[in-house]
Write a protein that holds these residues in place. Structure first.
Motif, PDB file in Angstrom:
ATOM      1  N   ALA B 197     -42.145 -86.775  13.105  1.00 61.15           N
ATOM      2  CA  ALA B 197     -40.872 -86.741  13.861  1.00 61.15           C
ATOM      3  C   ALA B 197     -41.295 -86.790  15.182  1.00 61.15           C
ATOM      4  O   ALA B 197     -40.502 -87.490  16.313  1.00 61.15           O
ATOM      5  CB  ALA B 197     -40.240 -85.420  13.758  1.00 61.15           C
ATOM      6  N   ASP B 198     -42.292 -85.950  15.745  1.00 68.08           N
ATOM      7  CA  ASP B 198     -42.765 -86.308  16.979  1.00 68.08           C
ATOM      8  C   ASP B 198     -42.936 -87.492  17.423  1.00 68.08           C
ATOM      9  O   ASP B 198     -42.832 -88.108  18.622  1.00 68.08           O
ATOM     10  CB  ASP B 198     -44.076 -85.254  17.346  1.00 68.08           C
ATOM     11  N   LEU B 225     -38.087 -83.729  10.239  1.00 68.29           N
ATOM     12  CA  LEU B 225     -38.176 -85.363   9.994  1.00 68.29           C
ATOM     13  C   LEU B 225     -36.877 -85.750   9.848  1.00 68.29           C
ATOM     14  O   LEU B 225     -36.772 -86.878  10.366  1.00 68.29           O
ATOM     15  CB  LEU B 225     -38.987 -85.226   8.740  1.00 68.29           C
ATOM     16  N   VAL B 226     -35.754 -85.359   9.239  1.00 60.99           N
ATOM     17  CA  VAL B 226     -34.542 -85.856   9.049  1.00 60.99           C
ATOM     18  C   VAL B 226     -33.779 -86.181  10.321  1.00 60.99           C
ATOM     19  O   VAL B 226     -33.358 -87.148  10.782  1.00 60.99           O
ATOM     20  CB  VAL B 226     -33.643 -84.820   8.072  1.00 60.99           C
ATOM     21  N   ARG B 227     -33.987 -85.073  11.242  1.00 63.23           N
ATOM     22  CA  ARG B 227     -33.310 -85.333  12.491  1.00 63.23           C
ATOM     23  C   ARG B 227     -33.994 -86.586  13.189  1.00 63.23           C
ATOM     24  O   ARG B 227     -33.346 -87.384  13.769  1.00 63.23           O
ATOM     25  CB  ARG B 227     -33.639 -84.145  13.311  1.00 63.23           C
ATOM     26  N   GLY B 228     -35.498 -86.671  13.243  1.00 60.97           N
ATOM     27  CA  GLY B 228     -36.100 -87.594  13.867  1.00 60.97           C
ATOM     28  C   GLY B 228     -35.738 -89.012  13.184  1.00 60.97           C
ATOM     29  O   GLY B 228     -35.880 -89.854  14.044  1.00 60.97           O
ATOM     30  N   LEU B 229     -35.752 -89.134  12.037  1.00 66.42           N
ATOM     31  CA  LEU B 229     -35.441 -90.339  11.199  1.00 66.42           C
ATOM     32  C   LEU B 229     -34.096 -90.849  11.572  1.00 66.42           C
ATOM     33  O   LEU B 229     -33.934 -91.992  11.815  1.00 66.42           O
ATOM     34  CB  LEU B 229     -35.600 -90.244   9.760  1.00 66.42           C
ATOM     35  N   ARG B 230     -33.134 -89.743  11.558  1.00 74.06           N
ATOM     36  CA  ARG B 230     -31.833 -90.275  11.994  1.00 74.06           C
ATOM     37  C   ARG B 230     -31.675 -90.793  13.296  1.00 74.06           C
ATOM     38  O   ARG B 230     -31.139 -91.813  13.771  1.00 74.06           O
ATOM     39  CB  ARG B 230     -30.878 -89.187  11.986  1.00 74.06           C
ATOM     40  N   SER B 600     -39.142 -78.812   1.352  1.00 73.66           N
ATOM     41  CA  SER B 600     -39.417 -79.805   2.187  1.00 73.66           C
ATOM     42  C   SER B 600     -38.366 -80.031   3.131  1.00 73.66           C
ATOM     43  O   SER B 600     -38.600 -80.135   4.349  1.00 73.66           O
ATOM     44  CB  SER B 600     -39.584 -80.927   1.531  1.00 73.66           C
ATOM     45  N   PHE B 601     -37.067 -79.982   2.794  1.00 69.76           N
ATOM     46  CA  PHE B 601     -36.084 -80.448   3.671  1.00 69.76           C
ATOM     47  C   PHE B 601     -35.018 -79.302   3.952  1.00 69.76           C
ATOM     48  O   PHE B 601     -34.108 -79.742   4.865  1.00 69.76           O
ATOM     49  CB  PHE B 601     -35.264 -81.652   2.900  1.00 69.76           C
TER      50      PHE B 601
END
Lengths: 714, 714
Positions: B197-198, B225-230, B600-601
């Motif tokens: 994500a970073d 990770l979800v925030r980063g991917l979105r 994980s999420f």
């Protein structure tokens, strides 16, 4: 005139070959074929046929087929389409048993009539036609390349039958480039006469063939194909690529070859029934063929992954689950076998991780240990490019390991991953005959096919079961309906068909008097349902003509009286024939058992769970008829909702034996009664194990014209 | 001490780089890193750090980190693991914001404590750690190869983040061999601090990056990770390979990297929610990246297949259906565009079949026509080796077409099939940057990803919806249960939670007298159910304490009296608190709506059809919370049994709006109430559109310790 029809081996081992339309011009197909035959090293005699005579590529030409003076078993015909018929007749008269009609311009462009005329002429003269619209064929046994495709065909042990000529020609090049040797490649084109099944008959027994690949666009005679595939897969693996699997693709296939592409679901299920390995892509198919042609069959099901990169090991592990490869799991044994040669940080759990520190020697040691250990039956070798390993030095060790595994009777597949040098290593490894890939999934997929074929081979063949049914009675019912001008059976007729086939229905008897009704109810067993029987009352419930859930004699008496009273009141003019006493159908698992005549495969059986499972989830499975009990049980296991038959949430298992028996009996109706085209028993309510099932309703259709399917004796 | 935490761009564009553990010995990692930095053409200054000083590869070494005399933004640390901590502290004091901890021997071998100590030290000094257990990284913007991997990295526009070091190193070689250029590759190893994500934060905005590839074995902070991917997929395509998808593979991944691999079903659904393209294999992933990096985005969805072999065309058509590529279907337009350059027998239906007679010029003409036609948005070019085409002459035309399509803003993919010469042509085509494959499925798969990304990009982003609920009341209920020492809620508590969340339950009120019961029943609406309320009566039915299906006031009066009489007779000592008047739950479609805190999420929502659909068919779908209404509707559409909600067999459609609202409200409970760990509303009975739904039962669990998930403010 020819002798009795010649065995198919005369096609692959002909004493002489004629090329009708042989030409001295190098850009003509008839020239190319002669050139290929000569270049291929064919040991029989080649007869160029050209009305102008002369010599073609140094071989004296004859001016007509008739002028051939020696034994000829194959004639390649490469002349304009309007002259093919006469050539076929001439070949027939000459007694040439196999004709390769290279020429195109027949059914594939709509010219169906001329194609039929050619086949009729061939049949009349007892000769067989391959094609038309083909590039020819190759036979390793005869060193015969009777095609206008590439000159160089790599000899080997893979036999290919292709419906697409262009793809077949390109496959010759591709197999040579990939170092996959061919025992034969046959272009079947429009399949006007000789089809895959005819060729399977030869390849099945041909010692030089270890694996057979079919590229199929459409199936013409599915029943024959099924018989051919079953017989072939009992001897050796068969891989099939069926294109036109999508709806759109099926249309494209039909316009391209003029053959009807059947439902892909049925094709897929029937191929599995025939123990055929279905490949989605040409690439996958050739990879499978290469491995089958070269690798020994695994003697057990324990596979081991050897890797120098954990990540690759994880990917390969995922692939093993996907492709049904069982990873050996005995940690103590694995440690005993592999610990002696592990570098620091390595793992002897499967995947065996030699780590990025792995040297050539570590790989060598691990492969040797795996080969020597009888409890390990196959190895997946993964190689990731690292600074520690010199590909140029490792590759010969991998080649050596590959040869040792082949000698030692264990399959070994590789995946090598990295840059240019790795690609060179891969090429060297492939060149040496190894099954080596640049992707672990591909390696595992190929190995998985080996294990699947092994599992199939381990199952003893089972006899087909077609239960005895009262076919005469069913035929009589069907004839009566047909005499009425119907193509469907009425409910009572369908019920009678089920009875004649021995398929359990809810018990029922018609009573005219109360005491009889009570007697029947006692006989059938409570609870029962009463229904008025009257041709004048269409909607029984509306007339008060139904009484549900009657638990004892008194309730039957009350129900009977109530029905008569209701009907008298609500339908005073109706003639009452009696009251039907029916077994009350208890709740159970609702299934569908069907059978129909498929355009491609002839009679097929269908099984699924009823209601929304079939309609919404499309959870059904098909098999070509006839088949045995194990196959029928396989149908039950083949649907996703199978756990409902096993019993979920603490429920008892369902009566699978009765379900299997019903599938076989429904199949037997189609097998034995050519008048019937479709049956769907829906629902077949299945009770707990030992308590049977009930066919509550059945829809039965008749074939259009009397006589039924060809060859069924109807 | 460092300044305020440096932006991630300082990692990729550092002013200076230190190599701690730099060595003059060429077989040492610390030497290799310096060598790679120098060879890569890095324009900043490199500082080898070695206590012995001297020069390393011609660069003067400093004897300590402290001795560095200039700005340094990145330090690569390649020293024994027991000395890493001190080096991190020294770097922190020096104000170096990014540390690449190359050294291994930490959590991946169980040494978790030392890894934590290092991260704690880094945090204390405001520095970020990449690794440990990595090979380093590469940044095209800085021409910086700070790794011990291959010297030659092909510059380009693909950014790779890899959890597996060995695979990453091999990918560098592979991408170079396949002519895929990299904008960056980062080895994240144990992900003790810096994670995907970073890095997405940088790549998202990095102009030199057109596509991002993640190789993931385990997810540590899934919410991040979800925030980063979105955020990233809103800008550019992201491709993810997640290994450990099988159960066995997950175990292998865990032993290999020490990170917990989550449920693959959840991962898969959440990736789709994030609009991430998930690749199964490394090969597929790189093929997608190559195409995204070079091809223009399609401006519409009409694709055309151009082929010289019908069979290949059929296979590609099948692949188009599989991978969601829409084939252009306007036959008249197709004829208008392509007829002028068709050879005899060719077909202008899509696939455009130039036939085996096709010449170079035919291909050229077809490609030019497709490029010029605005209604065609993408082309799949298939080439099968034939006698008519000389690959060596055709290849330059294909290269030319590829360039023209790129300039013209249309994607073009190729599949070339045949022998050695075709493989050379393929290599030339790939070398020129084209996406060319030896299998039509692969070509179509890559193109399909382009179309899928296009479809996602066309959907406007939607706001997250977290409905207002009475969180305080829910928390109070949870606290009370916890005070009782329970981790689950009782039925009445769960009902109160549903009420507080505004989730529709069957209406119910407790009446102490007959007239009140009749009033409540009238209020609720008939039919109703009556149930005795008594802490002394466990089995209400056995005591005759239940009356079902009461249709009017009189039946309520009778039922009330019967219940009291029955209970007095059968449980004479029981204290009766009253009689509950409940809405009768009508038949509807049974669904399950759930939410839980995934390892994980974090909070995830679940939806599926109830009963056997979930248990047997595993027909459920997941989403990471929170999300918007369109996403919630997508959950309904995401299950196979969705047609049951649309209405099958002539049934009316179900109330999807209420179902969506319930999903959002169940999600809101987890989002707003940190005490709750799991909710499962089962069944949520859904009625016809407009008639709502009823949560009949709910199971609610509490988190172990007070406070809830980190960062949720609980």
């Amino acid at each position: 005139m020819s002798d009795a029809p010649a065995g198919i081996s005369r096609l692959f081992e002909p004493r002489g070959v004629a090329v009708v339309g042989a030409s001295p011009h190098p850009d003509k197909i008839g020239n190319r074929i002669v050139a290929n035959i000569l270049a291929g090293g064919y040991r029989g005699r080649v007869w160029p046929v050209n009305p102008k005579g002369g010599t073609i590529l140094g071989v004296p030409a004859v001016t007509s087929i008739d002028a051939i003076d020696g034994p000829v078993d194959v004639a390649a015909i490469a002349i304009p389409s309007d002259r093919v018929h006469d050539a076929v007749v001439a070949c027939g008269k000459k007694g040439i048993p196999y004709l390769l009609v290279i020429t195109s311009g027949f059914s594939e462009v709509g010219n169906v009539a001329e194609e039929r005329r050619i086949v009729a002429a061939a049949r009349e003269h007892g000769v067989r036609v391959v094609g038309p619209n083909i590039f020819g064929f190759y036979s390793v046994t005869a060193s015969l390349n009777a095609s206008f495709g590439p000159k160089d065909i790599r000899p080997g042990r893979v036999a290919i039958v292709t419906q697409s000529g262009a793809l077949g020609v390109a496959m010759i090049g591709k197999t040579a480039a990939e170092k996959i040797g061919l025992s034969a490649i046959v272009s079947v084109g429009n399949k006007a006469d000789v089809d895959e099944a005819d060729l399977l008959e030869y390849f099945r027994d041909h010692e030089g063939t270890r694996v057979i690949l079919l590229y199929v666009e459409g199936v013409k005679d599915g029943e024959k194909l099924v018989r051919g595939l079953r017989a072939a897969t009992a001897r050796k693996p068969v891989v099939v690529i069926k294109s036109g699997r999508s709806k759109r693709g099926a249309v494209a296939a039909a316009s391209h070859t003029g053959s009807l592409a059947g439902s892909d679901e049925i094709f897929d299920d029937v191929m599995r029934q025939c123990r055929v390995l279905r490949a989605e892509t040409v690439k996958e198919a050739l990879a499978l063929c290469k491995l089958f042609a070269s690798a020994p069959a695994p003697s057990g099901e324990n596979a081991v992954i050897v890797t120098n990169a954990g990540g690759m090991g994880v990917l390969a592990t995922d692939a093993c689950e996907k492709y049904g490869v069982r990873l050996y799991d005995d940690h103590e044994e694995l440690r005993r076998v592999f610990a002696p040669m592990m570098p620091a940080f390595g793992s002897t759990k499967n995947p065996i991780d030699l780590t990025g520190q792995a040297s050539d020697k570590d790989y060598q040691g691990a492969f040797r240990a795996a080969l020597a250990e009888p409890k390990i039956h196959a190895v997946i070798g993964l190689y990731c490019e690292t600074a520690m390993l010199d590909v140029a030095r490792t590759t010969p060790l991998l080649v050596e390991a590959d040869a040792a595994f082949r000698d030692g009777g264990k399959p070994l597949v590789f995946s090598m991953y990295g840059g240019e040098r790795v690609e060179q290593g891969l090429a060297a490894l492939r060149g040496a005959g190894a099954s080596a890939f640049d992707e672990p999934y591909d390696a595992v997929q190929a190995l998985g096919a080996l294990f699947r074929h092994r599992a199939w081979a381990a199952e003893p063949p089972e006899p087909e079961v077609v239960p005895e049914i009262d076919a005469a009675r069913i035929s009589a019912i069907a004839e009566k309906a047909r005499a009425d001008g119907r193509r469907f059976l009425l409910a009572a007729e369908a019920a009678a068909v089920l009875d004649a086939a021995g398929i359990p229905r809810p018990k029922a008897r018609i009573a005219r008097r109360i005491d009889a009704a009570v007697g029947f109810a006692t006989e059938i067993g409570f609870p029962v349902v009463l229904k008025v029987v009257s041709r004048d009352i269409l909607h029984k419930s509306d007339a008060g003509g139904v009484a549900l859930d009657l638990d004892n004699a008194q309730e039957v008496v009350d129900g009977f009286e109530a029905i008569l009273a209701n009907c008298r009141a609500r339908a005073p003019k109706a003639r009452i024939d009696g009251v039907e006493v029916c077994e009350m159908v208890a709740k159970g698992v609702e299934t569908i058992v069907g059978a129909r005549r498929d355009a491609s495969f002839g009679p097929v059986a269908m099984f699924g769970l009823g209601g929304v499972y079939v309609e919404v989830m499309k959870d059904v499975t098909f098999r070509a008829l006839p088949f045995g009990r194990r196959e029928a049980r396989g149908m039950l296991k083949g649907i996703r909702s199978y756990p409902l038959l096993l019993g979920v949430r603490g429920e008892a298992p369902r009566d699978r034996d009765t379900t299997v028996e019903t599938i076989l009996r429904v199949g037997a109706i189609l097998e034995r009664c050519p008048e019937i085209s479709d049956i769907e028993v829906n629902p077949l309510v299945v009770y707990e194990q030992g308590k049977g099932a009930r066919a509550v309703d059945a829809r039965i259709l008749l074939v259009e014209a009397p006589g039924g399917r060809a060859g069924s004796g109807g």
